[in-house]
Scaffold this motif. Structure first.
Motif, PDB file in Angstrom:
ATOM      1  N   UNK A  80      42.163  12.057  35.802  1.00  0.00           N
ATOM      2  CA  UNK A  80      41.469  11.037  35.024  1.00  0.00           C
ATOM      3  C   UNK A  80      40.282  11.642  34.288  1.00  0.00           C
ATOM      4  N   UNK A  81      39.939  11.039  33.140  1.00  0.00           N
ATOM      5  CA  UNK A  81      38.803  11.555  32.363  1.00  0.00           C
ATOM      6  C   UNK A  81      37.507  11.427  33.155  1.00  0.00           C
ATOM      7  N   UNK A  82      37.395  10.408  34.004  1.00  0.00           N
ATOM      8  CA  UNK A  82      36.201  10.251  34.836  1.00  0.00           C
ATOM      9  C   UNK A  82      36.032  11.409  35.805  1.00  0.00           C
ATOM     10  N   UNK A  83      37.132  11.871  36.378  1.00  0.00           N
ATOM     11  CA  UNK A  83      37.086  13.019  37.312  1.00  0.00           C
ATOM     12  C   UNK A  83      36.690  14.289  36.565  1.00  0.00           C
ATOM     13  N   UNK A  84      37.215  14.455  35.359  1.00  0.00           N
ATOM     14  CA  UNK A  84      36.867  15.637  34.551  1.00  0.00           C
ATOM     15  C   UNK A  84      35.376  15.615  34.216  1.00  0.00           C
ATOM     16  N   UNK A  85      34.841  14.429  33.898  1.00  0.00           N
ATOM     17  CA  UNK A  85      33.413  14.304  33.580  1.00  0.00           C
ATOM     18  C   UNK A  85      32.560  14.668  34.797  1.00  0.00           C
ATOM     19  N   UNK A 112      49.261  21.074  40.659  1.00  0.00           N
ATOM     20  CA  UNK A 112      50.228  21.917  39.972  1.00  0.00           C
ATOM     21  C   UNK A 112      49.986  21.809  38.481  1.00  0.00           C
ATOM     22  N   UNK A 113      49.808  22.930  37.815  1.00  0.00           N
ATOM     23  CA  UNK A 113      49.474  22.926  36.395  1.00  0.00           C
ATOM     24  C   UNK A 113      50.701  22.949  35.498  1.00  0.00           C
ATOM     25  N   UNK A 114      51.920  22.847  36.073  1.00  0.00           N
ATOM     26  CA  UNK A 114      53.115  22.968  35.239  1.00  0.00           C
ATOM     27  C   UNK A 114      53.278  21.777  34.292  1.00  0.00           C
ATOM     28  N   UNK A 115      52.993  20.551  34.741  1.00  0.00           N
ATOM     29  CA  UNK A 115      53.023  19.361  33.885  1.00  0.00           C
ATOM     30  C   UNK A 115      51.827  18.483  34.235  1.00  0.00           C
ATOM     31  N   UNK A 116      50.879  18.364  33.306  1.00  0.00           N
ATOM     32  CA  UNK A 116      49.649  17.622  33.573  1.00  0.00           C
ATOM     33  C   UNK A 116      49.505  16.489  32.566  1.00  0.00           C
ATOM     34  N   UNK A 117      49.165  15.301  33.072  1.00  0.00           N
ATOM     35  CA  UNK A 117      48.899  14.153  32.211  1.00  0.00           C
ATOM     36  C   UNK A 117      47.473  13.682  32.463  1.00  0.00           C
ATOM     37  N   UNK A 118      46.751  13.406  31.393  1.00  0.00           N
ATOM     38  CA  UNK A 118      45.375  12.926  31.480  1.00  0.00           C
ATOM     39  C   UNK A 118      45.390  11.413  31.309  1.00  0.00           C
ATOM     40  N   UNK A 119      44.776  10.702  32.285  1.00  0.00           N
ATOM     41  CA  UNK A 119      44.698   9.249  32.231  1.00  0.00           C
ATOM     42  C   UNK A 119      43.272   8.827  31.922  1.00  0.00           C
ATOM     43  N   UNK A 120      43.103   7.570  31.485  1.00  0.00           N
ATOM     44  CA  UNK A 120      41.823   7.114  30.947  1.00  0.00           C
ATOM     45  C   UNK A 120      40.920   6.394  31.910  1.00  0.00           C
ATOM     46  N   UNK A 121      41.061   6.566  33.205  1.00  0.00           N
ATOM     47  CA  UNK A 121      40.197   5.877  34.159  1.00  0.00           C
ATOM     48  C   UNK A 121      38.848   6.587  34.233  1.00  0.00           C
ATOM     49  N   UNK A 122      37.771   5.846  34.134  1.00  0.00           N
ATOM     50  CA  UNK A 122      36.432   6.419  34.239  1.00  0.00           C
ATOM     51  C   UNK A 122      35.750   6.545  32.887  1.00  0.00           C
ATOM     52  N   UNK A 123      34.528   7.072  32.926  1.00  0.00           N
ATOM     53  CA  UNK A 123      33.718   7.219  31.710  1.00  0.00           C
ATOM     54  C   UNK A 123      33.647   8.683  31.309  1.00  0.00           C
ATOM     55  N   UNK A 124      33.592   8.911  29.998  1.00  0.00           N
ATOM     56  CA  UNK A 124      33.485  10.269  29.477  1.00  0.00           C
ATOM     57  C   UNK A 124      32.335  10.314  28.485  1.00  0.00           C
ATOM     58  N   UNK A 125      31.334  11.170  28.760  1.00  0.00           N
ATOM     59  CA  UNK A 125      30.158  11.285  27.899  1.00  0.00           C
ATOM     60  C   UNK A 125      30.191  12.559  27.064  1.00  0.00           C
ATOM     61  N   UNK A 126      30.767  13.627  27.602  1.00  0.00           N
ATOM     62  CA  UNK A 126      30.729  14.933  26.957  1.00  0.00           C
ATOM     63  C   UNK A 126      31.842  15.063  25.933  1.00  0.00           C
TER      64      UNK A 126
END
Length: 157
Positions: A80-85, A112-126
């Motif tokens: 999720x984008x929130x986790x990345x933030x 596993x980095x073979x197939x990764x999907x980014x989901x929109x849960x959370x806030x992203x500031x950067x």
């Protein structure tokens, strides 16, 4: 000492118990430890499969089945984008570098980095440059609203 004269330790081996060799053997002449009557006591009795329950309806047939498992479905590792933030805020991911599936795997965001999907849960500031194999529409929107870029990778990359 070499391999030609190795022997088991004293008392480690026993001779096998021979069945049906007379009453005095303790494994007698009558039923030879098979018990009396029944399918298993007869000669020619085969070992049944692990799921055979003596004629009772087997468990896998008693339990109701629902749904359908698609053998051609694509399994994504999700982040999720929130986790990345959060990882960026903690300093575990450098915000100036492009974020690839390998980077996400190295910091433990996906297994596993073979197939990764980014989901929109959370806030992203950067403003982040994120590369992944798939994006949800909300994740794509949040990344672009924050001033970043979302790059879709080919599934073979």
């Amino acid at each position: 000492m070499d391999l030609s004269n190795l022997k088991p330790a004293e008392g480690a081996t026993k001779s096998r118990q021979r069945l049906g060799r007379g009453e005095g053997s303790g494994r007698g002449a009558h039923s030879s430890t098979r018990g009396t009557k029944g399918q298993s006591s007869r000669s020619g009795s085969k070992n049944r499969p692990m799921w055979f329950e003596g004629g009772q309806m087997p468990l896998f047939r008693r339990v109701p089945k629902h749904g359908f498992n698609n053998p051609f479905s694509t399994e994504y590792a999700i982040a999720n984008v929130g986790r990345i933030q959060i990882l960026v805020d903690e300093g575990r991911i450098d915000a100036d570098e492009p974020i690839t599936p390998e980077v996400l795997e190295s910091v433990g965001a996906v297994r596993d980095a073979s197939l990764v999907k980014i989901l929109g849960d959370g806030l992203l500031d950067s403003a982040l440059d994120i590369s992944a194999h798939a994006f949800s529409s909300s994740a794509m929107e949040k990344i672009e609203d924050a001033g970043g870029a979302a790059t879709v990778l080919d599934e073979n990359e």
